[in-house]
Design a protein around this motif. Structure first.
Motif, PDB file in Angstrom:
ATOM      1  N   PRO A 167       0.716  -1.312   0.084  1.00 39.59           N
ATOM      2  CA  PRO A 167      -0.084   0.234   0.063  1.00 39.59           C
ATOM      3  C   PRO A 167       0.830   1.313  -0.222  1.00 39.59           C
ATOM      4  O   PRO A 167       1.739   1.480   1.195  1.00 39.59           O
ATOM      5  CB  PRO A 167      -0.701  -0.200   1.388  1.00 39.59           C
ATOM      6  CG  PRO A 167       0.074  -0.995   2.201  1.00 39.59           C
ATOM      7  CD  PRO A 167       0.999  -1.790   1.435  1.00 39.59           C
ATOM      8  N   LEU A 168       0.587   1.986  -1.103  1.00 42.34           N
ATOM      9  CA  LEU A 168       1.396   3.358  -1.097  1.00 42.34           C
ATOM     10  C   LEU A 168       0.224   4.531  -1.360  1.00 42.34           C
ATOM     11  O   LEU A 168       0.385   5.270  -2.203  1.00 42.34           O
ATOM     12  CB  LEU A 168       2.431   3.424  -2.361  1.00 42.34           C
ATOM     13  CG  LEU A 168       3.562   2.453  -2.178  1.00 42.34           C
ATOM     14  CD1 LEU A 168       4.543   2.635  -3.261  1.00 42.34           C
ATOM     15  CD2 LEU A 168       4.261   2.484  -0.745  1.00 42.34           C
ATOM     16  N   TRP A 169      -0.831   4.299  -0.671  1.00 49.58           N
ATOM     17  CA  TRP A 169      -2.143   5.213  -0.788  1.00 49.58           C
ATOM     18  C   TRP A 169      -2.256   6.315   0.066  1.00 49.58           C
ATOM     19  O   TRP A 169      -1.646   7.459   0.000  1.00 49.58           O
ATOM     20  CB  TRP A 169      -3.392   4.394  -1.226  1.00 49.58           C
ATOM     21  CG  TRP A 169      -3.864   3.640  -0.243  1.00 49.58           C
ATOM     22  CD1 TRP A 169      -3.219   2.497   0.394  1.00 49.58           C
ATOM     23  CD2 TRP A 169      -5.016   3.817   0.609  1.00 49.58           C
ATOM     24  NE1 TRP A 169      -3.899   2.034   1.613  1.00 49.58           N
ATOM     25  CE2 TRP A 169      -5.065   2.896   1.645  1.00 49.58           C
ATOM     26  CE3 TRP A 169      -6.018   4.703   0.425  1.00 49.58           C
ATOM     27  CZ2 TRP A 169      -6.152   2.735   2.545  1.00 49.58           C
ATOM     28  CZ3 TRP A 169      -7.120   4.787   1.533  1.00 49.58           C
ATOM     29  CH2 TRP A 169      -7.182   3.772   2.557  1.00 49.58           C
ATOM     30  N   VAL A 170      -3.057   5.993   1.081  1.00 47.97           N
ATOM     31  CA  VAL A 170      -3.488   6.983   2.248  1.00 47.97           C
ATOM     32  C   VAL A 170      -2.027   8.082   2.710  1.00 47.97           C
ATOM     33  O   VAL A 170      -1.068   7.277   2.914  1.00 47.97           O
ATOM     34  CB  VAL A 170      -4.341   6.436   3.325  1.00 47.97           C
ATOM     35  CG1 VAL A 170      -3.392   5.662   3.958  1.00 47.97           C
ATOM     36  CG2 VAL A 170      -5.004   7.457   3.952  1.00 47.97           C
TER      37      VAL A 170
ATOM     38  N   GLY B 256       0.065  -5.431  -7.929  1.00 50.07           N
ATOM     39  CA  GLY B 256      -0.193  -5.629  -6.503  1.00 50.07           C
ATOM     40  C   GLY B 256       0.111  -4.373  -5.691  1.00 50.07           C
ATOM     41  O   GLY B 256       0.722  -4.583  -4.510  1.00 50.07           O
ATOM     42  N   VAL B 257       0.156  -3.261  -6.038  1.00 50.95           N
ATOM     43  CA  VAL B 257       0.377  -1.873  -5.730  1.00 50.95           C
ATOM     44  C   VAL B 257      -0.859  -1.167  -5.320  1.00 50.95           C
ATOM     45  O   VAL B 257      -1.337  -0.814  -6.411  1.00 50.95           O
ATOM     46  CB  VAL B 257       1.399  -1.178  -6.178  1.00 50.95           C
ATOM     47  CG1 VAL B 257       1.718   0.002  -5.611  1.00 50.95           C
ATOM     48  CG2 VAL B 257       2.636  -2.099  -6.308  1.00 50.95           C
TER      49      VAL B 257
ATOM     50  N   GLN C  69      10.989  -1.036   1.087  1.00 53.74           N
ATOM     51  CA  GLN C  69       9.189  -0.989   0.856  1.00 53.74           C
ATOM     52  C   GLN C  69       9.057  -0.311  -0.239  1.00 53.74           C
ATOM     53  O   GLN C  69       8.164  -0.736  -1.159  1.00 53.74           O
ATOM     54  CB  GLN C  69       8.332  -0.639   1.913  1.00 53.74           C
ATOM     55  CG  GLN C  69       8.426  -1.615   2.967  1.00 53.74           C
ATOM     56  CD  GLN C  69       7.650  -1.185   4.541  1.00 53.74           C
ATOM     57  OE1 GLN C  69       7.863   0.059   4.731  1.00 53.74           O
ATOM     58  NE2 GLN C  69       6.930  -2.125   5.101  1.00 53.74           N
ATOM     59  N   LEU C  70       9.697   0.957  -0.467  1.00 55.60           N
ATOM     60  CA  LEU C  70       9.198   1.977  -1.897  1.00 55.60           C
ATOM     61  C   LEU C  70       9.922   0.878  -2.987  1.00 55.60           C
ATOM     62  O   LEU C  70       9.430   0.844  -4.047  1.00 55.60           O
ATOM     63  CB  LEU C  70      10.182   3.081  -1.544  1.00 55.60           C
ATOM     64  CG  LEU C  70      10.072   4.003  -2.807  1.00 55.60           C
ATOM     65  CD1 LEU C  70       8.467   4.364  -3.084  1.00 55.60           C
ATOM     66  CD2 LEU C  70      10.890   5.259  -2.445  1.00 55.60           C
TER      67      LEU C  70
ATOM     68  N   ARG D 112       7.603  -3.743  -8.534  1.00 55.13           N
ATOM     69  CA  ARG D 112       6.615  -4.312  -9.141  1.00 55.13           C
ATOM     70  C   ARG D 112       5.520  -3.700 -10.339  1.00 55.13           C
ATOM     71  O   ARG D 112       5.315  -4.044 -11.309  1.00 55.13           O
ATOM     72  CB  ARG D 112       5.358  -4.566  -8.018  1.00 55.13           C
ATOM     73  CG  ARG D 112       5.681  -5.421  -7.054  1.00 55.13           C
ATOM     74  CD  ARG D 112       4.456  -5.628  -6.017  1.00 55.13           C
ATOM     75  NE  ARG D 112       4.776  -6.736  -4.867  1.00 55.13           N
ATOM     76  CZ  ARG D 112       3.910  -7.121  -3.919  1.00 55.13           C
ATOM     77  NH1 ARG D 112       2.413  -6.746  -4.134  1.00 55.13           N
ATOM     78  NH2 ARG D 112       4.149  -7.937  -3.152  1.00 55.13           N
ATOM     79  N   MET D 113       5.835  -2.137 -10.061  1.00 57.54           N
ATOM     80  CA  MET D 113       5.395  -1.261 -10.994  1.00 57.54           C
ATOM     81  C   MET D 113       6.122  -1.116 -12.319  1.00 57.54           C
ATOM     82  O   MET D 113       5.595  -1.167 -13.467  1.00 57.54           O
ATOM     83  CB  MET D 113       5.282   0.147 -10.597  1.00 57.54           C
ATOM     84  CG  MET D 113       4.238   0.301  -9.299  1.00 57.54           C
ATOM     85  SD  MET D 113       4.289   2.026  -8.543  1.00 57.54           S
ATOM     86  CE  MET D 113       3.719   2.886  -9.812  1.00 57.54           C
ATOM     87  N   ASP D 114       7.522  -1.679 -12.202  1.00 62.65           N
ATOM     88  CA  ASP D 114       8.341  -1.680 -13.412  1.00 62.65           C
ATOM     89  C   ASP D 114       7.803  -2.722 -14.432  1.00 62.65           C
ATOM     90  O   ASP D 114       7.781  -2.615 -15.590  1.00 62.65           O
ATOM     91  CB  ASP D 114       9.804  -2.067 -12.861  1.00 62.65           C
ATOM     92  CG  ASP D 114      10.562  -0.974 -12.285  1.00 62.65           C
ATOM     93  OD1 ASP D 114      10.298   0.126 -12.661  1.00 62.65           O
ATOM     94  OD2 ASP D 114      11.749  -1.063 -11.779  1.00 62.65           O
ATOM     95  N   LYS D 115       7.518  -3.814 -13.753  1.00 64.73           N
ATOM     96  CA  LYS D 115       6.825  -4.945 -14.723  1.00 64.73           C
ATOM     97  C   LYS D 115       5.672  -4.559 -15.418  1.00 64.73           C
ATOM     98  O   LYS D 115       5.501  -5.125 -16.637  1.00 64.73           O
ATOM     99  CB  LYS D 115       6.511  -6.135 -13.780  1.00 64.73           C
ATOM    100  CG  LYS D 115       7.831  -6.764 -13.046  1.00 64.73           C
ATOM    101  CD  LYS D 115       7.257  -8.016 -12.057  1.00 64.73           C
ATOM    102  CE  LYS D 115       8.591  -8.367 -11.343  1.00 64.73           C
ATOM    103  NZ  LYS D 115       8.123  -9.698 -10.349  1.00 64.73           N
ATOM    104  N   LEU D 116       4.972  -3.594 -15.155  1.00 64.62           N
ATOM    105  CA  LEU D 116       3.813  -3.243 -15.835  1.00 64.62           C
ATOM    106  C   LEU D 116       4.191  -1.845 -16.655  1.00 64.62           C
ATOM    107  O   LEU D 116       3.330  -1.852 -17.813  1.00 64.62           O
ATOM    108  CB  LEU D 116       2.607  -3.015 -15.028  1.00 64.62           C
ATOM    109  CG  LEU D 116       1.267  -2.757 -15.485  1.00 64.62           C
ATOM    110  CD1 LEU D 116       0.884  -4.074 -16.160  1.00 64.62           C
ATOM    111  CD2 LEU D 116       0.340  -2.384 -14.266  1.00 64.62           C
ATOM    112  N   LEU D 117       5.078  -1.013 -16.272  1.00 64.45           N
ATOM    113  CA  LEU D 117       5.438   0.195 -17.008  1.00 64.45           C
ATOM    114  C   LEU D 117       6.375   0.560 -17.554  1.00 64.45           C
ATOM    115  O   LEU D 117       6.489   1.142 -18.506  1.00 64.45           O
ATOM    116  CB  LEU D 117       5.091   1.196 -15.875  1.00 64.45           C
ATOM    117  CG  LEU D 117       3.866   1.494 -15.054  1.00 64.45           C
ATOM    118  CD1 LEU D 117       4.132   2.339 -13.803  1.00 64.45           C
ATOM    119  CD2 LEU D 117       2.662   1.977 -16.095  1.00 64.45           C
ATOM    120  N   LYS D 118       7.415  -0.385 -17.279  1.00 62.06           N
ATOM    121  CA  LYS D 118       8.868  -0.119 -17.924  1.00 62.06           C
ATOM    122  C   LYS D 118       8.853  -0.612 -19.216  1.00 62.06           C
ATOM    123  O   LYS D 118       8.327  -1.606 -19.645  1.00 62.06           O
ATOM    124  CB  LYS D 118       9.973  -0.973 -17.070  1.00 62.06           C
ATOM    125  CG  LYS D 118      11.396  -0.353 -17.257  1.00 62.06           C
ATOM    126  CD  LYS D 118      12.278  -1.039 -16.309  1.00 62.06           C
ATOM    127  CE  LYS D 118      13.873  -0.514 -16.475  1.00 62.06           C
ATOM    128  NZ  LYS D 118      14.584  -1.182 -15.723  1.00 62.06           N
TER     129      LYS D 118
END
Length: 387
Positions: free
Chosen positions: A32-35, A348-349, A373-374, A380-386
């Protein structure tokens, strides 16, 4: 003194011992990197003050101690060059309630409550919840990728009608991280005066200016002529990670305005949270070394995030000049209408959905977490965006 911002703290327990909105809203495999809630322990001085108060053993109805109001006066004078008085302070359990009380105190049903999007979602709900007329202007998007968002004074003027009575302002800005320029604030002050508006200035993130040497100037201090029409909102919650202790302060210099606000709160608020007040005083009195160490950590995390965003085609980010929140434009990332949903389901982020802030296609990312944690979330975001 060294402070530990590197060791992850367990915030998700199978028993819910550390019940946390941030960590319990989503499945255990989600990062979780939201609230706007950091994953760091609060300052040791705060923890020690709370421990001493808990050991006292009696938690009856409390009141705001003179030592707290004097401490906030000293903090304001030292950090903002604004000499406030103890009797200007109205302590209450949170900034969000204060937004609603201000609307009830300063407007009547059908009056216009103006917000400027993108904005922290509770701003957008105030008018409807209080039976007022919701009005909205938009900030100007960056002229080119990476440049800051700007106050669009023409859009602000165009949104004002004869019904407009209250402006809800965010300074520094959540979610873009803008620290407003003197020129923008001067233009804003002129509009407020010209249209005879009340202002609530949410300055919750003002102690987290990230650029070296930056100093916050409260709106009511920068423009003394606005003080009679302005409610300034502060809290130690974001700066010192005390959100769950629900303690905030409305600073209201004008006697008549202060009375109207106080009257609107009667019957709606509990007495002060004794632990929240203890924590606030300890934070403002003894938390400065910890705050400085935190700022250094957040600068590093901001740089890490900027470098990563540069590798993600179709994603841009204006460098946040304040707080630990980054506002990412993902409209070109190929993730559909809801990038936040795609990142949750496919990476999963958990990030905050820009639609709730008035800007679909954007996400808000909280980098107020440990480096490990960051990095795990960004990988995880790399796998979708990189590329």
């Amino acid at each position: 003194m060294a402070f530990d911002f590197a060791t992850p703290v367990e915030r998700r327990s199978p028993k819910g011992d550390y019940a946390s909105q941030k960590w319990h809203r989503y499945d255990a495999n989600v990062l979780p990197l939201w609230v706007a809630d950091m994953d760091f322990c609060s300052p040791p001085a705060v923890i020690e003050a709370l421990r001493a108060r808990v050991e006292h053993g009696v938690y009856g109805y409390g009141e705001v101690p003179d030592t707290l109001t004097e401490t906030l006066c000293q903090w304001s004078a030292h950090h903002y060059d604004w000499s406030i008085q103890p009797d200007w302070q109205q302590w209450l359990p949170g900034v969000v309630p204060a937004l609603h009380f201000a609307a009830m105190a300063l407007t009547k049903p059908g009056d216009g409550v103006l917000t400027i999007a993108p904005i922290y979602p509770p701003f957008l709900a105030v008018a409807e919840r209080t039976g007022r007329l919701a009005q909205q202007a938009m900030l100007a998007e960056p002229a080119s990728p990476g440049e800051p968002w700007q106050l669009d004074i023409d859009a602000l003027e165009a949104a004002i009608t004869p019904q407009t009575r209250l402006l809800l302002w965010c300074h520094p800005h959540n979610p873009t991280g803008r620290v407003w320029s003197d020129q923008e604030l001067t233009q804003l002050a002129a509009v407020v005066e010209r249209h005879d508006l009340w202002v609530v200035s949410d300055e919750l993130h003002c102690d987290l200016l990230l650029n070296e040497g930056a100093q916050h100037r409260p709106l009511a201090a920068m423009f003394p002529e606005l003080a009679k029409r302005t409610i300034t909102l502060w809290a130690p919650s974001k700066t010192f990670n005390l959100a769950g202790l629900t303690s905030a302060c409305a600073v209201i210099p004008d006697t008549v305005l202060r009375k109207r606000f106080t009257e609107a709160t009667k019957g709606f608020l509990p007495d002060g949270n004794v632990l929240g007040l203890v924590a606030a005083e300890a934070a403002y009195r003894d938390g400065e070394p910890w705050r400085q160490a935190l700022l250094a950590v957040l600068r590093d995390h901001r740089a890490t995030l900027q470098a990563r965003v540069a590798l993600w085609p179709g994603v841009t980010m204006s460098e946040p000049a304040s707080t630990y929140l980054a506002w990412l434009d993902m409209r070109g990332a190929g993730l559909g209408d809801s990038p936040a949903k795609a990142l949750l389901e496919r990476a999963g982020v958990a990030l905050s959905d820009g639609a709730a802030f008035g800007c679909p296609g954007f996400v808000r990312l909280n980098f107020g977490t440990t480096a490990s944690q960051l990095e795990a979330a960004l990988a995880r975001m790399d796998k979708l965006l990189k590329a």
